[in-house]
Structures are given as C-alpha cells and as structure tokens.
Enzyme design. Structure first.
Site, PDB file in Angstrom:
ATOM      1  CG  ASP A  75      56.118  14.415  45.604  1.00 55.05           C
ATOM      2  OD1 ASP A  75      54.922  14.287  45.251  1.00 55.05           O
ATOM      3  OD2 ASP A  75      56.923  15.152  45.004  1.00 55.05           O
ATOM      4  CD  GLU A 137      52.827  18.265  42.078  1.00 57.87           C
ATOM      5  OE1 GLU A 137      52.273  19.199  41.460  1.00 57.87           O
ATOM      6  OE2 GLU A 137      53.488  18.454  43.126  1.00 57.87           O
TER       7      GLU A 137
END
Length: 388
Positions: A75, A137
């Site tokens: 991400d 994350e």
C-alpha cells in the site's frame, strides 16, 4: 533483459496500481503472484475481512524452517492535495531518478525482489526464501499483523526477515513502536448559558489531553540508560481534536486522535494503565453525575511493536555481509520488522531509496539505489545456493 531493466519494467507496473491504503490491492497481489508462480514459487494468498485486500506469502527453495523473508508492503499513501510534476501513478524518469507514488516506499524493493525471483528459483537454495507482501502497513500494519498470525497458525518458522523500507541501503537494526488511538468523549449537549446542565465533551477531552501530556513528561524520566533512540524516551503526541457545533452550544461529542511511540512495552503499559485509572476514577464519574450515559471510549487504531536492537543478530550479520556495511543504525519511523521479531525471527531493515522522499509529492528512487539493491539480492542468491 538485464536484472535492472526487468526491475524497472516491474516497478512501472507496480506504480500503475493505485494501491492507496483506502483502496484495494488485489490487482497488485495477483500481478506479483503471477510473476512468482511463473518462477516456480509456492503461493499463499489471504484476504482481509472485507475481501478487498490481501497478503501474499510465497516460497522458493526447500520446505522447512529457517528461511529468509524478503518483506514489503504493497500500500501507498494518498496523493490528493500534493503538487506533482508528473502523473504519480505513471513511472517517470528524470536525471537518473524514477518518479511515482511508492517508488521508494516501498515498491522499488518489491520490484527488485520480483525481478530476482527467477534467479533464486534457478539456484539450488540451501534454505527457503520467502516473499511477504502485505496490505495496510501505512494505516497500522494491519496486513503485517494478520500475516504473522497466519504464519504462527500454519507453524511456518522463518528465522530471518529483511524488510526493504527505504534506508539508502543502510542497515537499520531498531526503531520504536507506533501505537495509535482515537478516544471518543460522549457528553450531553445543551444551551451554552447553562453549562452546569450539560456535560461538555470538549472540556473532558482537554482534561484527558492534559493528563496525557503529564505522562509524556514522566516518560522522559524513564528513558533507558544509553538509549540510542532520538529522543531517547517514549513519546506521546496529540494529532487531532474535533468536537462541538457552535460557541453557544455545550459540546455533546468530541474525539481525540493521539499516538505513542514506546521504547519498550513497559512504558506503553504504564501510560495505558494511568489513563484508564484517570478515566475510571476521575473523569467518567464526574460526567455521570450529570448524565448517566456519558462515556469515554478509546479505540485502538494499531499497536505496532518496535524493533529492538539486540547484541546477536543473524539478520544484521547477513546483511552486513551482503552490503559490506559495518555499522547498523536506528530510525524514528516504524516498520513491520518488529512484528517478525515478535515471532522469534531475527529482523533488519535495508532497502533502496530515502525515507526523506516517502509520502511527498514527486516521490522518487534513484536508479543507482535499485542497482545496489539488486546487488544485495544477487549476493544473497549466491550465499543461499547449495554447494556441490
């Protein structure tokens, strides 16, 4: 095609997937899975509860414990409101740098790992090599927490994790934890001319913040002797406060977003216990004298463990040998490395690009950094190859 050219081509594809944390990463995971599967890797894909995001865990080499994990999060942070010189989701080269969202944080490392997968597969590895690509994350290491739970459940026990966050290929052996919270205050609204008839949620939020800041000062006195962190103590910080409707209305609702970055878990336990006691013994009883339904509730956004420096570290020794480095540093930003360490693994952080470029407009990674990362991975392949 050279390893560098292949890495660049893969990075262009990865950047084109707009895997902002609020959105799905499934297309990127499918793409990475196809590349790894084509190289002969054994894949495991696990979805998050929404079914819109996934972790990918893949293995090349023999079965068994003691493997090495190459770890990266899929991400990226948003681009809205940032002034980019080029399309953030189209890889663009200028002056030896590759621009695009996620180029250094941390799709550059993922691209290099994927580019090297066929070379790892062609070698007869002496121990397993794992690829771990996670979701979310940036918003609390949610995918990483799910991944380590899945590995524990499956009784998969790697021994080393190399987390490829951007460190300019320096070796990082420690960072603080990152604990994030939202505390919601529910009072009772009313007319501002009669504040005693209501429960002002903002006022109680302010009192809560003041106690939090007092604890922050206490934490300075708890700094471990010889701590290498900067600052050396556990920190607390209030990032956002929102509540109320108008100046002449008693605020019935308020929320406070705050974080804590503990040096060790004893500090976080202390802060949480002190805050809970203050709420239970002082704030909530005072609120409920006026309104029986008034309340204070803290929601955990994420509690990501820090990476503790240790005297003996297989991961550090391996990456020293691979990079030629002789010293390891500490950093202020958080990673998923502490999650792997919590499983009993030796973990270290080393990856291409600079954290100074992360999250900013015109994020970039230098081509020379990707080349250096490929050199590290090539030496890892040679180190892991079985000797005749």
């Amino acid at each position: 095609m050279s390893d560098l050219a292949r890495t660049r081509a893969i990075l262009a594809d990865l950047v084109a997937f707009p895997t902002v944390s609020a959105d799905s990463n499934l297309q990127l995971i499918a793409y990475a899975g196809d590349l790894l599967s084509s190289a002969g890797a054994r894949l495991s894909v696990s979805l998050d509860p929404s079914g819109t995001k996934a972790n990918l865990f893949a293995t090349i080499g023999p079965e068994g414990d003691g493997g090495i994990v190459l770890s990266g999060h899929s991400d990226v942070v948003p681009v809205e409101g940032q002034d980019w010189s080029s399309d953030p989701f189209t890889l663009t080269e200028r002056d030896g740098k590759l621009y695009g969202r996620g180029t250094c944080d941390m799709k550059g490392f993922i691209a290099a790992s994927l580019a090297m997968a066929p070379r790892f597969a062609a070698a007869r590895l002496r121990r397993p090599l794992h690829f771990a690509f996670t979701y979310d994350e940036e918003v609390g290491c949610l995918g990483g927490q799910a991944l380590v739970a899945e590995l524990a459940k499956a009784d998969i026990k790697p021994s080393v994790a190399i987390v490829g966050e951007p460190t300019l290929m320096g070796v990082i052996e420690g960072h603080k934890g990152c604990y994030e919270y939202t505390t919601e205050f529910t009072g009772m609204d009313g007319h501002g001319s009669q504040p005693d008839k209501g429960v002002n949620a903002i006022e109680y939020a302010v009192r809560y913040i003041m106690r939090l800041l007092e604890l922050g000062e206490e934490l300075k006195l708890r700094a471990p002797a010889g701590s290498r962190f900067s600052p050396p103590w556990t920190t607390v910080q209030v990032g956002k406060m929102a509540g109320g409707n108008a100046r002449n209305t008693i605020a019935g609702q308020c929320s406070v977003e705050w974080e804590m970055r503990p040096v060790h878990t004893d500090d976080s336990d202390h802060v949480k216990a002190e805050l809970a006691a203050y709420v239970d013994d002082v704030l909530r009883p005072a609120m409920r004298k006026v309104c029986a339904h008034a309340d204070i509730v803290t929601h955990v956004v994420g509690e990501v463990q820090g990476l503790l420096p240790v005297s003996q570290s297989e991961a550090r020794d391996i990456v020293f040998e691979l990079t030629g480095a002789h010293e390891a540093e500490l950093v202020s930003f958080g990673t998923e490395a502490g999650l792997f360490q919590s499983m009993g693994m030796s973990a270290v952080i080393c990856g291409p690009g600079s954290i100074a470029q992360a999250h900013k407009p015109d994020e970039f990674v230098e081509i020379a950094q990707l080349d250096a990362c490929l050199g590290m991975l090539e030496r890892l392949q040679q180190q892991l190859s079985a000797k005749d």
